[in-house]
Write a protein that holds these residues in place. Structure first.
Motif, PDB file in Angstrom:
ATOM      1  N   GLY A  81       0.811  -1.212   0.000  1.00  0.00           N
ATOM      2  CA  GLY A  81       0.000   0.000   0.000  1.00  0.00           C
ATOM      3  C   GLY A  81       0.845   1.264   0.000  1.00  0.00           C
ATOM      4  N   THR A  82       0.205   2.400  -0.293  1.00  0.00           N
ATOM      5  CA  THR A  82       0.880   3.693  -0.365  1.00  0.00           C
ATOM      6  C   THR A  82       0.392   4.615   0.742  1.00  0.00           C
ATOM      7  N   PRO A  83       1.264   5.011   1.676  1.00  0.00           N
ATOM      8  CA  PRO A  83       0.877   5.987   2.702  1.00  0.00           C
ATOM      9  C   PRO A  83       0.359   7.266   2.047  1.00  0.00           C
ATOM     10  N   ARG A  84      -0.795   7.729   2.479  1.00  0.00           N
ATOM     11  CA  ARG A  84      -1.510   8.800   1.785  1.00  0.00           C
ATOM     12  C   ARG A  84      -0.994  10.206   2.079  1.00  0.00           C
ATOM     13  N   GLU A  85      -0.698  10.506   3.333  1.00  0.00           N
ATOM     14  CA  GLU A  85      -0.363  11.872   3.741  1.00  0.00           C
ATOM     15  C   GLU A  85       0.852  12.416   2.998  1.00  0.00           C
ATOM     16  N   VAL A 109      -5.991   4.083  -7.229  1.00  0.00           N
ATOM     17  CA  VAL A 109      -5.485   5.453  -7.376  1.00  0.00           C
ATOM     18  C   VAL A 109      -6.240   6.170  -8.484  1.00  0.00           C
ATOM     19  N   LYS A 110      -6.582   5.447  -9.535  1.00  0.00           N
ATOM     20  CA  LYS A 110      -7.288   6.052 -10.674  1.00  0.00           C
ATOM     21  C   LYS A 110      -8.635   6.634 -10.234  1.00  0.00           C
ATOM     22  N   GLU A 111      -9.276   6.011  -9.251  1.00  0.00           N
ATOM     23  CA  GLU A 111     -10.548   6.507  -8.751  1.00  0.00           C
ATOM     24  C   GLU A 111     -10.372   7.795  -7.952  1.00  0.00           C
ATOM     25  N   ARG A 112      -9.271   7.905  -7.203  1.00  0.00           N
ATOM     26  CA  ARG A 112      -9.038   9.074  -6.341  1.00  0.00           C
ATOM     27  C   ARG A 112      -8.283  10.193  -7.054  1.00  0.00           C
ATOM     28  N   PHE A 113      -7.438   9.817  -8.010  1.00  0.00           N
ATOM     29  CA  PHE A 113      -6.639  10.792  -8.753  1.00  0.00           C
ATOM     30  C   PHE A 113      -6.812  10.566 -10.254  1.00  0.00           C
ATOM     31  N   PRO A 114      -7.963  10.931 -10.810  1.00  0.00           N
ATOM     32  CA  PRO A 114      -8.190  10.700 -12.246  1.00  0.00           C
ATOM     33  C   PRO A 114      -7.231  11.479 -13.141  1.00  0.00           C
ATOM     34  N   ASN A 115      -6.586  12.543 -12.593  1.00  0.00           N
ATOM     35  CA  ASN A 115      -5.655  13.332 -13.384  1.00  0.00           C
ATOM     36  C   ASN A 115      -4.226  12.787 -13.335  1.00  0.00           C
ATOM     37  N   ALA A 116      -4.021  11.698 -12.618  1.00  0.00           N
ATOM     38  CA  ALA A 116      -2.688  11.099 -12.537  1.00  0.00           C
ATOM     39  C   ALA A 116      -2.294  10.523 -13.897  1.00  0.00           C
TER      40      ALA A 116
END
Length: 205
Positions: A81-85, A109-116
């Motif tokens: 997993g990726t620590p978010r903060e 991540v695609k759901e939370r950061f669609p601009n990634a």
């Protein structure tokens, strides 16, 4: 201040994500590498806090409950997993962040950061991928078979990525990913947002 770009580099286990990412960071030292957390055991030479944050299963599940992870997945019996903060703070500071993660996590991540920016790293062939996993000498035959089965399913998710890079040779693959990042910084919507932000700051002063 312009937000940094979030670059997501993922692909099947054994495709060489870590090796390409290491080479890329040497070429582009300004990019911030997000260290992932995992419950798997460290491999020879891996250092806690540098390669991964090595956690117990109990510690990792506590992070899940606290919503402290940007993404996470359970893969071949271990959590990743990726620590978010850290990611949020670094992007807000205008710095680019690269995530080297499993395909399951990339879809979250695609759901939370669609601009990634999503880059799928491909092996030259599935046979070559199997040879790379076997060559590690750290996996049982059963684990290798499981990884190959998972890899076949992950390849079907390629359509959800913006770019595909074949890792046939490390330096060449690194150059392709670097070119993608440079091109993304030149996209007109990125440039317009940056100029508008600079103009707004200038008008306030």
């Amino acid at each position: 201040m312009q937000m940094g770009l979030l670059i997501v580099l993922s692909g099947p286990a054994g495709v060489g994500k870590g090796t390409v990412c290491t080479a890329l960071r040497k070429r582009m030292p300004e990019i911030v590498y997000s260290v992932s957390a995992t419950t798997r055991q460290p491999r020879a030479g891996e250092v806690d806090g540098v390669n991964y944050f090595f956690k117990t299963r109990q510690q990792f599940e506590q992070m899940i409950k606290q919503d402290a992870l940007l993404e996470y997945a359970e893969y071949v019996g271990n959590y990743y997993g990726t620590p978010r903060e850290f990611v949020d703070q670094t992007l807000s500071a205008g710095k680019d962040v690269i995530l080297e993660i499993e395909v399951q996590g990339a879809m979250q991540v695609k759901e939370r950061f669609p601009n990634a920016i999503f880059v799928f790293l491909l092996p030259p062939s599935m046979e070559e991928l199997k040879q790379r996993i076997t060559g590690r000498g750290t996996e049982s035959q059963q684990t290798i078979d499981i990884r190959m089965g998972v890899a076949t399913k992950e390849m079907e998710l390629l359509e959800h990525y913006h770019y595909a890079v074949v890792n046939d040779e490390i330096e060449a693959a690194c150059d392709r990913v670097r070119s993608i990042i440079i091109a993304e910084h030149c996209r007109k919507d990125i440039v317009i947002r940056s100029r508008s932000a600079a103009s707004a700051i200038g008008n306030k002063q």
